[in-house]
Design an enzyme around this catalytic site. Structure first.
Site, PDB file in Angstrom:
ATOM      1  N   ARG A 146       0.773  -1.135  -0.013  1.00  0.00           N
ATOM      2  CA  ARG A 146       0.071  -0.025  -0.035  1.00  0.00           C
ATOM      3  C   ARG A 146       0.790   1.246   0.185  1.00  0.00           C
ATOM      4  NH1 ARG A 146      -5.676  -0.619   1.740  1.00  0.00           N
ATOM      5  NH2 ARG A 146      -6.301  -2.345   0.725  1.00  0.00           N
ATOM      6  N   ARG A 167      -3.372   6.774   0.572  1.00  0.00           N
ATOM      7  CA  ARG A 167      -3.895   7.709   1.388  1.00  0.00           C
ATOM      8  C   ARG A 167      -2.756   8.498   2.130  1.00  0.00           C
ATOM      9  NH1 ARG A 167      -9.350   4.945   3.143  1.00  0.00           N
ATOM     10  NH2 ARG A 167      -7.868   3.350   3.162  1.00  0.00           N
ATOM     11  N   ARG A 218      -7.025  12.279  -5.540  1.00  0.00           N
ATOM     12  CA  ARG A 218      -8.359  11.551  -5.263  1.00  0.00           C
ATOM     13  C   ARG A 218      -9.373  12.490  -5.258  1.00  0.00           C
ATOM     14  NH1 ARG A 218      -9.512   8.474   0.253  1.00  0.00           N
ATOM     15  NH2 ARG A 218      -9.141  10.604   1.117  1.00  0.00           N
ATOM     16  N   ASP A 264      -6.648  -3.095  -7.311  1.00  0.00           N
ATOM     17  CA  ASP A 264      -7.194  -3.601  -6.122  1.00  0.00           C
ATOM     18  C   ASP A 264      -7.312  -5.231  -6.473  1.00  0.00           C
ATOM     19  OD1 ASP A 264      -8.341  -2.540  -3.382  1.00  0.00           O
ATOM     20  OD2 ASP A 264      -9.609  -4.314  -4.483  1.00  0.00           O
TER      21      ASP A 264
HETATM   22  O1  CP3 Z   1       0.364  -1.889  -2.253  1.00  0.00           O
HETATM   23  C1  CP3 Z   1      -0.119  -0.749  -3.107  1.00  0.00           C
HETATM   24  O2  CP3 Z   1       0.328   0.195  -3.027  1.00  0.00           O
HETATM   25  C2  CP3 Z   1      -1.031  -1.175  -4.177  1.00  0.00           C
HETATM   26  C3  CP3 Z   1      -2.412  -0.805  -4.022  1.00  0.00           C
HETATM   27  C4  CP3 Z   1      -3.448  -1.864  -3.500  1.00  0.00           C
HETATM   28  C5  CP3 Z   1      -4.711  -1.431  -3.157  1.00  0.00           C
HETATM   29  N1  CP3 Z   1      -5.290  -2.328  -2.653  1.00  0.00           N
HETATM   30  C6  CP3 Z   1      -5.075   0.063  -3.330  1.00  0.00           C
HETATM   31  C7  CP3 Z   1      -6.355   0.485  -2.680  1.00  0.00           C
HETATM   32  C8  CP3 Z   1      -3.115  -3.112  -3.028  1.00  0.00           C
HETATM   33  C9  CP3 Z   1      -2.238  -4.084  -3.184  1.00  0.00           C
HETATM   34  C10 CP3 Z   1      -4.487  -3.369  -2.522  1.00  0.00           C
HETATM   35  C11 CP3 Z   1      -5.100  -4.761  -2.301  1.00  0.00           C
HETATM   36  C12 CP3 Z   1      -6.014  -4.805  -1.338  1.00  0.00           C
HETATM   37  N2  CP3 Z   1      -7.498  -4.445  -1.604  1.00  0.00           N
HETATM   38  C13 CP3 Z   1      -6.205  -6.076  -0.411  1.00  0.00           C
HETATM   39  C14 CP3 Z   1      -5.118  -6.970  -0.031  1.00  0.00           C
HETATM   40  C15 CP3 Z   1      -4.254  -6.252   0.841  1.00  0.00           C
HETATM   41  C16 CP3 Z   1      -4.584  -5.980   2.106  1.00  0.00           C
HETATM   42  O3  CP3 Z   1      -5.036  -4.840   2.806  1.00  0.00           O
HETATM   43  O4  CP3 Z   1      -4.717  -7.093   2.923  1.00  0.00           O
HETATM   44  C17 CP3 Z   1      -7.451  -6.173   0.199  1.00  0.00           C
HETATM   45  C18 CP3 Z   1      -7.955  -6.672   1.163  1.00  0.00           C
HETATM   46  C19 CP3 Z   1      -8.299  -5.058  -0.828  1.00  0.00           C
HETATM   47  C20 CP3 Z   1      -9.570  -4.752  -0.521  1.00  0.00           C
HETATM   48  C21 CP3 Z   1      -9.936  -3.156  -0.252  1.00  0.00           C
HETATM   49  N3  CP3 Z   1      -9.572  -2.136  -1.190  1.00  0.00           N
HETATM   50  C22 CP3 Z   1     -10.304  -2.775   0.942  1.00  0.00           C
HETATM   51  C23 CP3 Z   1     -10.688  -3.507   2.375  1.00  0.00           C
HETATM   52  C24 CP3 Z   1     -10.372  -1.411   0.802  1.00  0.00           C
HETATM   53  C25 CP3 Z   1     -10.705  -0.252   1.636  1.00  0.00           C
HETATM   54  C26 CP3 Z   1      -9.608  -0.084   2.352  1.00  0.00           C
HETATM   55  C27 CP3 Z   1     -10.020   1.144   3.230  1.00  0.00           C
HETATM   56  O5  CP3 Z   1      -9.029   1.337   4.612  1.00  0.00           O
HETATM   57  O6  CP3 Z   1     -10.846   1.947   3.366  1.00  0.00           O
HETATM   58  C28 CP3 Z   1      -9.805  -0.900  -0.681  1.00  0.00           C
HETATM   59  C29 CP3 Z   1      -9.547   0.110  -1.171  1.00  0.00           C
HETATM   60  C30 CP3 Z   1      -8.337   0.480  -1.540  1.00  0.00           C
HETATM   61  N4  CP3 Z   1      -7.489  -0.305  -2.127  1.00  0.00           N
HETATM   62  C31 CP3 Z   1      -7.557   1.679  -1.193  1.00  0.00           C
HETATM   63  C32 CP3 Z   1      -6.233   1.725  -1.753  1.00  0.00           C
HETATM   64  C33 CP3 Z   1      -5.262   2.729  -1.845  1.00  0.00           C
HETATM   65  C34 CP3 Z   1      -8.235   2.864  -0.308  1.00  0.00           C
HETATM   66  C35 CP3 Z   1      -9.253   3.620  -1.039  1.00  0.00           C
HETATM   67  C36 CP3 Z   1      -9.094   5.109  -1.484  1.00  0.00           C
HETATM   68  O7  CP3 Z   1      -8.087   5.253  -1.811  1.00  0.00           O
HETATM   69  O8  CP3 Z   1     -10.198   5.768  -1.580  1.00  0.00           O
END
Ligand code: CP3
Length: 354
Positions: A28, A32, A41, A78
């Site tokens: 990640r 954010r 964003r 994602d």
């Molecule tokens: O690592 C990186 O920099 C690459 C980007 C990446 C994102 N999601 C961007 C993202 C990666 C590798 C993921 C994987 C992902 N997505 C996982 C596995 C990693 C982990 O955390 O265990 C999971 C479970 C998801 C599902 C997911 N996507 C969730 C639970 C959320 C919301 C998280 C929250 O705190 O609100 C997302 C959204 C998401 N994916 C964001 C980002 C940067 C945040 C949303 C935003 O930017 O508004």
């Protein structure tokens, strides 16, 4: 020891080479906690717009690269991104996370899913990965990623982020045949997607089975491991040389079992001591991790100590330095910068602090 500089450090670590310092990147790392991300964003408020529009996704992927020069650049996307391509629609809603309007709950819904054709449903991934490769050259390594079947099924069945996974577990223990069919369809689609990412330029692919640590070890062997293996087996048939990493959150109870998935590296979270992880996984398994992301809220001294401690425990062969999970929202950017700078000087610091 630094003998082949044209091959990026992360790839060499992933292949189990002995190195002066481990390569370093952060899960990640685009997101954010970065002001440049938050500004972008505001301009493009929809997550799917940001991640499926190649120009925006490339720009976001490169934000941490420009700021910190990590040894790994992960595409901005994602784990849910391929799901519409097999017939499961979703959205990611600010402060709520992923939402599925029609969660998968019936056999008829499972029957209606179709195979993934990534060239048609995920054309933007090709543009993103090709551009990232062109941008970083051999200065860094481009990582692709996917979700594993259990974790994707958990989102699609629960319909949103879940605390106790009661809907998917209800299905596992009352209608296992239906869940197995769903997991197998997901595994085939994910394997197709991994192959596509590699063909488009991903040099390493990380599989996130983030919520497989919610399973008891005996159920992990029934609902998670076989489908991780199905993905890995299919990918290795056609792309045997691309290193694969498996990540699970809260994996202490299933760590040895992660090694049975067939991946090349196990990404260890911080609930396991790195020296013990090495012992439990054996000398033939490479590792990634495993600093608590919360440490980045600490002082520079604490961050430095944890980096050196982790590197000492992991040893100088087959280790990619990373956090034990994604960097947390609110983490000071200056501490992220300090983390990368310190990690890159680890060989000199280890000598001083020996
Ligand atoms: O690592 C990186 O920099 C690459 C980007 C990446 C994102 N999601 C961007 C993202 C990666 C590798 C993921 C994987 C992902 N997505 C996982 C596995 C990693 C982990 O955390 O265990 C999971 C479970 C998801 C599902 C997911 N996507 C969730 C639970 C959320 C919301 C998280 C929250 O705190 O609100 C997302 C959204 C998401 N994916 C964001 C980002 C940067 C945040 C949303 C935003 O930017 O508004």
């Amino acid at each position: 020891m630094t003998s082949s500089p044209e091959i990026p450090l992360l790839l060499r670590a992933a292949r189990g080479e002995v190195l002066d310092r481990p390569p370093v990147w952060m899960m990640r790392q685009a997101g954010r906690y970065m002001k440049v991300y938050r500004d972008l964003r505001d301009k493009y408020p929809g997550f799917r717009e940001r991640s499926e529009n190649p120009e925006i996704a490339i720009e976001i992927s490169l934000q941490p690269w420009r700021a910190f020069q990590p040894d790994g650049v992960i595409m901005f996307s994602d784990i849910l991104t391929p799901l519409p391509g097999i017939g499961i629609d979703f959205d990611i809603v600010e402060s709520k996370g992923p939402l599925f309007e029609t969660p998968i709950r019936t056999q008829a819904q499972v029957d209606q899913l179709h195979p993934l054709h990534p060239e048609e449903s995920l054309p933007f991934i090709k543009t993103i990965l090709q551009s990232l490769r062109a941008e970083v050259g051999n200065q860094s390594t481009v990582l692709g990623f996917v979700g594993a079947p259990w974790t994707l099924a958990a989102y699609a069945i629960e319909g949103k982020s879940s605390k106790n996974y009661s809907v998917i577990k209800g299905m596992a223990f009352s209608e296992p045949a239906m869940l197995h069919q769903f997991l197998s369809k997901l595994a085939d689609a994910i394997a197709t997607y991994v192959r596509y990412q590699i063909d488009c330029g991903a040099q390493v692919v990380q599989m996130f089975d983030s919520w497989a640590g919610e399973l008891s070890p005996q159920d992990y062997e029934v609902f998670a491991l076989p489908y991780q293996q199905q993905v890995v087996r299919q990918v290795k048939e056609t792309h045997p040389d691309t290193p694969l990493i498996l990540y699970i959150s809260g994996s202490a109870g299933v760590l040895e079992r992660m090694g049975k998935s067939g991946v090349d590296l196990v990404s260890v979270d911080w609930t396991v001591d790195m020296a013990e992880a090495r012992q439990r996984l054996g000398k033939d398994m490479n590792v990634q991790g495993n600093i608590d992301p919360g440490v980045l809220f600490g002082s520079h001294d604490v961050i430095r100590q944890r980096i050196l401690d982790t590197i000492r425990k992991a040893g100088n062969r087959g280790h990619i330095l990373n956090l034990g999970h994604g960097v947390l929202v609110g983490t000071p950017e200056d501490n992220v910068r300090f983390f990368f700078e310190t990690a890159k000087q680890a060989d000199q610091l280890m000598a001083v602090h020996a």
